[in-house]
Design an enzyme around this catalytic site. Sequence first.
Site, PDB file in Angstrom:
ATOM      1  N   LYS A 202      41.532  45.439  42.210  1.00  0.00           N
ATOM      2  CA  LYS A 202      41.544  44.004  42.503  1.00  0.00           C
ATOM      3  C   LYS A 202      41.625  43.827  44.018  1.00  0.00           C
ATOM      4  O   LYS A 202      42.580  44.276  44.654  1.00  0.00           O
ATOM      5  CB  LYS A 202      42.741  43.347  41.824  1.00  0.00           C
ATOM      6  CG  LYS A 202      42.855  41.864  42.153  1.00  0.00           C
ATOM      7  CD  LYS A 202      43.948  41.189  41.356  1.00  0.00           C
ATOM      8  CE  LYS A 202      44.100  39.741  41.798  1.00  0.00           C
ATOM      9  NZ  LYS A 202      45.122  39.036  41.036  1.00  0.00           N
ATOM     10  N   LYS A 255      37.584  43.545  40.115  1.00  0.00           N
ATOM     11  CA  LYS A 255      37.668  42.104  40.340  1.00  0.00           C
ATOM     12  C   LYS A 255      37.707  41.813  41.833  1.00  0.00           C
ATOM     13  O   LYS A 255      38.488  42.450  42.527  1.00  0.00           O
ATOM     14  CB  LYS A 255      38.957  41.595  39.681  1.00  0.00           C
ATOM     15  CG  LYS A 255      39.265  40.146  39.916  1.00  0.00           C
ATOM     16  CD  LYS A 255      40.642  39.833  39.419  1.00  0.00           C
ATOM     17  CE  LYS A 255      40.970  38.396  39.793  1.00  0.00           C
ATOM     18  NZ  LYS A 255      42.313  38.029  39.413  1.00  0.00           N
TER      19      LYS A 255
HETATM   20  C1  PBG Z   1      46.884  36.212  40.200  1.00  0.00           C
HETATM   21  C2  PBG Z   1      45.480  36.111  39.782  1.00  0.00           C
HETATM   22  C3  PBG Z   1      44.455  35.640  40.551  1.00  0.00           C
HETATM   23  C4  PBG Z   1      43.335  35.650  39.750  1.00  0.00           C
HETATM   24  C5  PBG Z   1      43.715  36.153  38.514  1.00  0.00           C
HETATM   25  N1  PBG Z   1      45.058  36.451  38.543  1.00  0.00           N
HETATM   26  C6  PBG Z   1      44.450  35.108  41.915  1.00  0.00           C
HETATM   27  C7  PBG Z   1      45.052  35.860  43.000  1.00  0.00           C
HETATM   28  O1  PBG Z   1      45.265  37.069  42.941  1.00  0.00           O
HETATM   29  O2  PBG Z   1      45.350  35.193  43.984  1.00  0.00           O
HETATM   30  C8  PBG Z   1      42.004  35.186  40.200  1.00  0.00           C
HETATM   31  C9  PBG Z   1      41.086  34.785  39.143  1.00  0.00           C
HETATM   32  C10 PBG Z   1      39.984  33.921  39.606  1.00  0.00           C
HETATM   33  O3  PBG Z   1      39.794  33.636  40.795  1.00  0.00           O
HETATM   34  O4  PBG Z   1      39.244  33.494  38.718  1.00  0.00           O
HETATM   35  N2  PBG Z   1      47.529  37.367  39.832  1.00  0.00           N
HETATM   36 ZN    ZN Z   2      49.529  37.139  40.770  1.00  0.00          ZN
END
Ligand code: PBG
Ligand code: ZN
Length: 334
Positions: A202, A255
């Site tokens: 991520k 992601k």
């Molecule tokens: C937070 C989380 C995020 C997303 C999923 N879980 C945002 C972040 O890490 O700030 C993003 C999902 C999206 O943008 O559709 N743990």
């Molecule tokens: Zn988070």
Amino acid sequence: MALVGSAAAAFARHHRLRRTPALRRLVRETRLDPSQLVLPVFVDARLDAPVAISALPGHMRWPVSEIARQAERAAAAKVGGLLLFGLPQEKDHLGRAAADPLGPVPRALRALRAAAPDLALIADVCLCEYTTHGHCGALDADGAIDNDATLPLLADAAVVYADAGADVLAPSDMMDGRVAALRGALDREGHAERAILSYAAKFASAYYGPFREAAECAPQSGDRNAYQLDPPNGREAMAELRDDLAEGADLLMVKPAGPYLDIVAAARARYDVPIAAYQVSGEYAALHAAAERGWIDLPRAALESLVGIARAGAGVIVTYFALDAAAWLAEDRP
Ligand code: PBG
Ligand code: ZN
């Protein structure tokens, strides 16, 4: 001998198999199916009617009482599963509401277990929707992420979601060691059969903007760069995938999806577990915004983005287009 019309082709005729829709369908290498799509849903404990999310056209924050409606729509479209995010009544500095058995996600899971037996129910596991500061874990005295103090908080939440009926627990916090922490806690609490989908690779992405509005989880100060991956680092992403697999992840996720297809392809080639990719909120919002201006055709562009993610090697795709894509695929476009 005349060259024109001769059997001795001087070049390959790639056009032959593109000549008709039937031929193109016949030789298509990648097929999208609704069953591989996962729809993210937001459950808000404070609501009694759905509220539109302006940056995610077509998406709502749902009250627990109506989440089953959205699930029935997903099941009718033959979408594969739901990914649940919760917005609690109250936040605190440790995000304790994440592990409240009466919180929005456990309540939604119990409602869904009965209403949507054909959907895989995936619970996002993170603290950022539940912390006052909006970070994905507990903070230490200096305001930095406290990795190790966060692990038991995440594990508690995962057990509560498994108790409530989640098939899959999906940690998105990017703490080191959290897959092992979740696996240990789930096994101890009688949930050895529940799976872990790790958001293993991520990245600290600009594409999360609309989600942070939807889930009210933007960090109140600083950013997530000290715990999410640095976008230029592909090898480091592979190390994250390796370690989450070793800790017990059953599926590995990359992601965002579109800007990281090289990581998806490398993950597919290297590991034999299902690879998931999350087409995040900003990818969805950008396509919508361009289509709204008449600059692209939304169904075609959206399906092209999804088939690209599948072609790169993702078998499971989390996407805000899940319901629309299922409908567009059913139209059997040429
Ligand atoms: C937070 C989380 C995020 C997303 C999923 N879980 C945002 C972040 O890490 O700030 C993003 C999902 C999206 O943008 O559709 N743990
Ligand atoms: Zn988070």
